[in-house]
Write a protein that holds these residues in place. Structure first.
Motif, PDB file in Angstrom:
ATOM      1  N   LYS A  75     -16.811  -7.805  -1.509  1.00 46.90           N
ATOM      2  CA  LYS A  75     -15.926  -8.816  -1.273  1.00 46.90           C
ATOM      3  C   LYS A  75     -14.713  -8.435  -0.468  1.00 46.90           C
ATOM      4  CE  LYS A  75     -17.954 -11.426  -5.253  1.00 46.90           C
ATOM      5  NZ  LYS A  75     -17.394 -12.090  -6.322  1.00 46.90           N
ATOM      6  N   VAL A  76     -14.398  -9.549   0.287  1.00 45.61           N
ATOM      7  CA  VAL A  76     -12.885  -9.489   0.766  1.00 45.61           C
ATOM      8  C   VAL A  76     -11.963  -9.699  -0.155  1.00 45.61           C
ATOM      9  CG1 VAL A  76     -11.579 -10.168   2.557  1.00 45.61           C
ATOM     10  CG2 VAL A  76     -13.976  -9.512   3.225  1.00 45.61           C
ATOM     11  N   SER A  77     -10.959  -9.148  -0.249  1.00 44.02           N
ATOM     12  CA  SER A  77      -9.844  -9.706  -1.333  1.00 44.02           C
ATOM     13  C   SER A  77      -9.273 -10.870  -0.942  1.00 44.02           C
ATOM     14  CB  SER A  77      -8.660  -8.412  -1.540  1.00 44.02           C
ATOM     15  OG  SER A  77      -8.032  -8.624  -0.588  1.00 44.02           O
TER      16      SER A  77
ATOM     17  N   GLU B  62      -6.130 -11.277  -1.121  1.00 46.76           N
ATOM     18  CA  GLU B  62      -4.831 -11.059  -0.357  1.00 46.76           C
ATOM     19  C   GLU B  62      -5.296 -10.915   1.013  1.00 46.76           C
ATOM     20  OE1 GLU B  62      -6.076  -9.281  -3.168  1.00 46.76           O
ATOM     21  OE2 GLU B  62      -4.419 -10.382  -4.548  1.00 46.76           O
ATOM     22  N   THR B  63      -6.346 -10.306   1.397  1.00 42.74           N
ATOM     23  CA  THR B  63      -6.572 -10.154   2.782  1.00 42.74           C
ATOM     24  C   THR B  63      -6.995 -11.664   3.296  1.00 42.74           C
ATOM     25  OG1 THR B  63      -7.715  -7.873   2.468  1.00 42.74           O
ATOM     26  CG2 THR B  63      -8.465  -9.139   4.380  1.00 42.74           C
ATOM     27  N   THR B  64      -7.575 -12.159   2.703  1.00 45.72           N
ATOM     28  CA  THR B  64      -7.933 -13.850   3.131  1.00 45.72           C
ATOM     29  C   THR B  64      -6.635 -14.557   3.521  1.00 45.72           C
ATOM     30  OG1 THR B  64     -10.269 -13.988   1.868  1.00 45.72           O
ATOM     31  CG2 THR B  64      -8.879 -15.958   2.559  1.00 45.72           C
ATOM     32  N   LEU B  65      -5.759 -14.456   2.619  1.00 45.31           N
ATOM     33  CA  LEU B  65      -4.261 -14.929   2.967  1.00 45.31           C
ATOM     34  C   LEU B  65      -3.887 -14.424   4.199  1.00 45.31           C
ATOM     35  CD1 LEU B  65      -3.091 -15.563  -0.670  1.00 45.31           C
ATOM     36  CD2 LEU B  65      -4.450 -17.353   0.826  1.00 45.31           C
ATOM     37  N   HIS B  66      -3.687 -13.218   3.980  1.00 45.51           N
ATOM     38  CA  HIS B  66      -3.167 -12.314   5.196  1.00 45.51           C
ATOM     39  C   HIS B  66      -3.910 -12.780   6.709  1.00 45.51           C
ATOM     40  CE1 HIS B  66      -1.377  -9.160   7.530  1.00 45.51           C
ATOM     41  NE2 HIS B  66      -2.518  -8.789   8.100  1.00 45.51           N
ATOM     42  N   VAL B  67      -4.928 -12.912   6.598  1.00 44.70           N
ATOM     43  CA  VAL B  67      -5.563 -13.623   7.836  1.00 44.70           C
ATOM     44  C   VAL B  67      -5.230 -15.017   8.063  1.00 44.70           C
ATOM     45  CG1 VAL B  67      -7.833 -14.083   8.992  1.00 44.70           C
ATOM     46  CG2 VAL B  67      -7.520 -11.770   7.682  1.00 44.70           C
TER      47      VAL B  67
END
Length: 153
Positions: A9-11, A13-18
């Motif tokens: 899974k993508v974290s 935090e990564t989703t929000l960063h993108v």
């Protein structure tokens, strides 16, 4: 273990960063919002913003080739050809063989196309001025040059 547990899974935090930093995402969202605004403004002329831009690209003394227009609009030739068809059917654009090389096609506005474009330009200008006023002072020019820098690479 089910399939979801086995997949990586993508974290969050990564989703929000993108979401917050992806230039492509922000450009796409802005492009869609601008397209909707200009489509609405040009609707009385039965034109989309893309058709308006295409017709403006033909507003020149010498009829350009399909290849030249495709390059200018950053479109492939097949997509451009498809976009030209409704304008040609409406009698706004002419597609003729190039007299110097009959394999090429030259594009031009018809008299009706020129008249329609002349009527649509003030509405485009008014809408464009509204968009410029939404941006901080001095930034419309900077935004254009920044976008040009990205699109020319």
């Amino acid at each position: 273990m089910n399939d979801m547990e086995q997949t990586q899974k993508v974290s969050r935090e990564t989703t929000l960063h993108v979401r917050d930093t992806c230039l492509c995402l922000h450009a796409q969202r802005a492009a869609r919002a601008l397209a909707r605004r200009f489509d609405a403004a040009l609707r009385p002329f039965d034109l989309t913003n893309g058709q308006f831009s295409l017709m403006m690209s033909l507003n020149r003394p010498d009829p350009p080739t399909i290849g030249a227009v495709a390059t200018f609009l950053a479109m492939d030739r097949t997509t451009l050809t498809a976009a030209l068809k409704p304008l040609e059917r409406r009698g706004l654009v002419e597609i003729k063989p190039d007299p110097d090389d009959r394999r090429n096609r030259r594009l031009s506005l018809t008299a009706d196309g020129c008249k329609l474009l002349a009527r649509a330009v003030p509405v485009w200008q008014e809408t464009h001025d509204e968009v410029d006023r939404l941006l901080p002072e001095g930034s419309p020019g900077r935004l254009r040059s920044d976008l040009e820098a990205v699109s020319s690479t």
